[in-house]
Write a protein that holds these residues in place. Structure first.
Motif, PDB file in Angstrom:
ATOM      1  N   ASP A  82       0.837  -1.192   0.000  1.00  0.00           N
ATOM      2  CA  ASP A  82       0.000   0.000   0.000  1.00  0.00           C
ATOM      3  C   ASP A  82       0.879   1.253   0.000  1.00  0.00           C
ATOM      4  N   VAL A  83       0.282   2.429   0.026  1.00  0.00           N
ATOM      5  CA  VAL A  83       1.030   3.689  -0.072  1.00  0.00           C
ATOM      6  C   VAL A  83       1.946   3.921   1.122  1.00  0.00           C
ATOM      7  N   ASN A  84       1.710   3.216   2.231  1.00  0.00           N
ATOM      8  CA  ASN A  84       2.570   3.340   3.411  1.00  0.00           C
ATOM      9  C   ASN A  84       3.680   2.300   3.431  1.00  0.00           C
ATOM     10  N   GLY A  85       3.764   1.476   2.376  1.00  0.00           N
ATOM     11  CA  GLY A  85       4.793   0.447   2.297  1.00  0.00           C
ATOM     12  C   GLY A  85       4.440  -0.827   3.034  1.00  0.00           C
ATOM     13  N   TYR A  86       3.209  -0.933   3.564  1.00  0.00           N
ATOM     14  CA  TYR A  86       2.777  -2.128   4.277  1.00  0.00           C
ATOM     15  C   TYR A  86       2.430  -3.227   3.279  1.00  0.00           C
ATOM     16  N   GLN A  87       2.915  -4.449   3.539  1.00  0.00           N
ATOM     17  CA  GLN A  87       2.636  -5.576   2.644  1.00  0.00           C
ATOM     18  C   GLN A  87       1.344  -6.269   3.042  1.00  0.00           C
ATOM     19  N   HIS A  88       0.480  -6.501   2.050  1.00  0.00           N
ATOM     20  CA  HIS A  88      -0.753  -7.265   2.216  1.00  0.00           C
ATOM     21  C   HIS A  88      -0.597  -8.562   1.430  1.00  0.00           C
ATOM     22  N   ASN A  89      -1.234  -9.627   1.895  1.00  0.00           N
ATOM     23  CA  ASN A  89      -1.132 -10.926   1.240  1.00  0.00           C
ATOM     24  C   ASN A  89      -2.304 -11.235   0.319  1.00  0.00           C
ATOM     25  N   MET A  90      -3.387 -10.475   0.450  1.00  0.00           N
ATOM     26  CA  MET A  90      -4.553 -10.719  -0.395  1.00  0.00           C
ATOM     27  C   MET A  90      -5.232  -9.408  -0.758  1.00  0.00           C
ATOM     28  N   MET A  91      -5.863  -9.423  -1.935  1.00  0.00           N
ATOM     29  CA  MET A  91      -6.699  -8.302  -2.374  1.00  0.00           C
ATOM     30  C   MET A  91      -7.966  -8.874  -2.989  1.00  0.00           C
ATOM     31  N   SER A 102      -9.520  -7.650   4.879  1.00  0.00           N
ATOM     32  CA  SER A 102      -9.568  -7.272   6.276  1.00  0.00           C
ATOM     33  C   SER A 102     -10.516  -8.219   6.997  1.00  0.00           C
ATOM     34  N   PRO A 103     -10.000  -9.101   7.838  1.00  0.00           N
ATOM     35  CA  PRO A 103      -8.590  -9.210   8.186  1.00  0.00           C
ATOM     36  C   PRO A 103      -7.806  -9.953   7.107  1.00  0.00           C
ATOM     37  N   ASP A 104      -6.548  -9.583   6.995  1.00  0.00           N
ATOM     38  CA  ASP A 104      -5.631 -10.179   6.027  1.00  0.00           C
ATOM     39  C   ASP A 104      -5.007 -11.438   6.647  1.00  0.00           C
ATOM     40  N   ILE A 105      -4.205 -12.144   5.878  1.00  0.00           N
ATOM     41  CA  ILE A 105      -3.384 -13.219   6.419  1.00  0.00           C
ATOM     42  C   ILE A 105      -2.337 -12.541   7.303  1.00  0.00           C
ATOM     43  N   MET A 106      -2.167 -13.016   8.514  1.00  0.00           N
ATOM     44  CA  MET A 106      -1.307 -12.351   9.492  1.00  0.00           C
ATOM     45  C   MET A 106       0.093 -12.962   9.511  1.00  0.00           C
TER      46      MET A 106
END
Length: 182
Positions: A82-91, A102-106
């Motif tokens: 995302d724009v803050n550099g946080y990695q997400h595992n799913m969209m 939300s919630p994402d894979i933790m």
């Protein structure tokens, strides 16, 4: 038969939904179309689905490794910044816009590899654990609102040698998992 287009990166998954071909991978263009990891082909025209990437770091683009439709929503596995550099595992894409799960894979080293619909739930697999706050180890099921355990999963610590699930298949009403199991 060869199609007249070129992906500028690897293709990781191809699925068909509503008579359209969906392709995902590590590419950011198909021919002259900017694609950022996911495109749709209706038999005539390639269309980018507009998956966002903030563009601030060329080493941190989207890596899309798998996809599945569940209740007419397209879900992607991989990693997405995302724009803050946080990695997400799913969209997920509802046909109009993208959102992070939300919630994402933790977990700091969590990764998702594959998905399949089974027993009216979206089953997601990869390398993650209950110790990191997930519903199960390396596999869990999404009902559209909540994550559910899948019988204890495989292994207890994320990692290649600890039961990571690399692919999922449904055959004759049974779910099959593929990975380096001990």
């Amino acid at each position: 038969d060869t199609l007249p287009f070129k992906f500028n990166g690897s293709v990781q998954d191809i699925i068909v939904h509503d008579e359209k071909l969906f392709v995902c991978g590590t590419f950011d263009s198909v021919g002259s179309i900017e694609a950022n990891g996911v495109v749709m082909f209706d038999g005539i025209t390639w269309t980018s689905l507009g998956l966002a990437y903030d563009g601030t770091d060329p080493n941190e683009g989207n890596v899309v490794v798998g996809m599945a439709f569940y209740k007419d929503i397209l879900y992607l596995t991989g990693y997405f910044y995302d724009v803050n550099g946080y990695q997400h595992n799913m969209m997920r894409w509802d046909g109009i816009s993208w959102s992070y799960m939300s919630p994402d894979i933790m977990g700091g080293f969590a990764f998702t590899w594959a998905m399949n619909v089974y027993n009216d739930m979206l089953v997601v697999s990869g390398s993650f654990s209950t110790q990191q706050g997930n519903a199960d180890n390396n596999i869990q099921a999404w009902d559209g609102t909540t994550w559910h355990a899948m019988g204890g999963g495989t292994g207890t610590i994320p990692g290649w040698a600890n039961g990571s699930i690399n692919n999922l298949f449904v055959y004759e009403d049974k779910l099959y998992a593929v990975g380096p199991f001990k």
